[in-house]
Design an enzyme around this catalytic site. Structure first.
Site, PDB file in Angstrom:
ATOM      1  N   HIS A 271       0.776  -1.241   0.000  1.00  0.00           N
ATOM      2  CA  HIS A 271       0.000   0.000   0.000  1.00  0.00           C
ATOM      3  C   HIS A 271       0.813   1.301   0.000  1.00  0.00           C
ATOM      4  CE1 HIS A 271      -3.407  -2.582   1.038  1.00  0.00           C
ATOM      5  NE2 HIS A 271      -2.674  -3.085   2.017  1.00  0.00           N
TER       6      HIS A 271
HETATM    7  C1  BDR Z   1      -2.808   0.793   5.363  1.00  0.00           C
HETATM    8  O1  BDR Z   1      -3.002   0.306   6.681  1.00  0.00           O
HETATM    9  C2  BDR Z   1      -1.785  -0.059   7.258  1.00  0.00           C
HETATM   10  O2  BDR Z   1      -1.886  -1.287   7.899  1.00  0.00           O
HETATM   11  C3  BDR Z   1      -0.772  -0.033   6.166  1.00  0.00           C
HETATM   12  O3  BDR Z   1       0.488   0.377   6.656  1.00  0.00           O
HETATM   13  C4  BDR Z   1      -1.328   0.951   5.186  1.00  0.00           C
HETATM   14  O4  BDR Z   1      -0.942   2.269   5.502  1.00  0.00           O
HETATM   15  C5  BDR Z   1      -3.473  -0.153   4.387  1.00  0.00           C
HETATM   16  O5  BDR Z   1      -4.829  -0.243   4.664  1.00  0.00           O
END
Ligand code: BDR
Ligand code: CA
Length: 342
Positions: A271
């Protein structure tokens, strides 16, 4: 020396000098003046390495940390680890908010592990945190910044920036753009059926930022779930043969397992690194301007983002919603940049 050259040599030299200065100031002006706000987090660490390996494009002023994937002491330690792994101890790290604005804290240790980084051992980095708090740092920096000059990569809950905006609303003057990893629309959420983790972890903060009027880009699950690891892509990273490639290979191999099982995907998303890739090469991504709201009401839609993709309500557009991305382009960029590190 021919007479012509002798006469014009000083002039030629000064023209070359002036154009060298002009070129270097153009390059400096072209660099993105960046603050990375983050809750490392396995994918945050990859994002930090990508950013810190790209100094010719990103002038990373500071990393500010927030509680999110794990508690604040661990996200702050992990940000300092990423900085150490990248050999970029010149970049200051400021710790910020230990909890969300209103809701009770939630963490994502089930995804990122107890220490907040998967697949690699952690240690206490040699270089510590800055003394100032991240929220004060944001207020002071954005107040003093040239108008519309600072970009913020928002890789976790938006608590720090929201607190800064509540304390000093005028700091929007210094902000060029906030690029958020967060939100979900077309294929649902990852923490509830409709909400994405960063928005669910502090929807009130996201609401403050949305209502501040700053220029916003959202990089939601809609796009990050289309940019997936594969065996070949991870092998390429590991094959770099450097420490950074080994670290990222080990982190991601472990990190993607949960999502692959849960969503039945052939690979896992990375992500937060998509936000940095968006800054480095926006042509890899596409989306559209939308009206965006976040639901802060208790109930099944708590933390849900609602982008009006088809402009059904004909409301003012307040965010650019990224919807798709070039997965191979992303991994080529990530691999090439990691190859620059030790
Ligand atoms: C987001 O949530 C976190 O767990 C990850 O680092 C990312 O920023 C994805 O949904
Ligand atoms: Ca994150």
């Amino acid at each position: 020396m021919p007479r012509f050259t002798r006469i014009f040599q000083p002039l030629i030299r000064s023209v070359l000098f002036v154009s060298a200065i002009t070129m270097s100031s153009v390059q400096a002006a072209d660099k993105i003046d960046l603050i990375i706000d983050t809750d490392p987090g396995a994918d945050d660490v990859v994002a930090l390495l990508l950013a810190l390996a790209s100094p010719e494009q990103l002038q990373v002023r500071a990393i500010t940390t927030v509680a999110g994937n794990v508690r604040l002491d661990k996200t702050s330690r992990n940000a300092r680890l990423a900085r150490e792994w990248a050999g970029r101890e010149d970049v200051p790290v400021y710790a910020g908010a230990p909890k969300p604005l209103v809701r009770t804290p939630i963490y994502a240790e089930n995804i990122h592990g107890q220490e907040g980084v998967t697949g690699v051992p952690v240690h206490e980095p040699a270089k510590g945190l800055e003394k100032a708090n991240a929220v004060n740092y944001l207020v002071d920096t954005l107040r003093a910044a040239k108008p519309g000059s600072v970009t913020i990569a928002m890789l976790g809950p938006q608590t720090n920036l929201a607190l800064a905006l509540i304390q000093a609303p005028e700091i929007t003057q210094g902000i060029k753009e906030v690029v958020v990893m967060g939100g979900a629309h077309f294929n649902g959420g990852n923490i509830t059926p409709v909400a994405e983790f960063n928005l669910y972890a502090d929807p009130h903060a996201a609401d403050v930022v949305l209502k501040s009027g700053v220029k916003l880009t959202y990089v939601p699950l809609d796009v990050t779930h289309k940019i997936l690891t594969s065996e070949a892509r991870l092998k390429q990273i590991a094959a770099l043969g450097n420490t950074a490639g080994k670290l990222v290979g080990d982190i991601l191999n472990e990190y993607v397992k949960g999502d692959m099982v849960h969503y039945g995907l052939p690979g896992g998303p990375v992500h937060d690194a998509s936000v940095i890739a968006y800054l480095l090469n926006p042509a890899l991504f596409s989306g559209r301007e939308v009206n965006l709201v976040v639901d802060t009401r208790e109930g099944p839609t708590f933390g849900q983002t609602i982008p009006d993709w088809y402009n059904t309500l004909n409301q003012p557009k307040n965010a650019f919603w990224v919807e798709s991305g070039d997965a191979q382009g992303f991994f080529d960029l990530l691999t090439a940049r990691l190859g620059r590190l030790k």
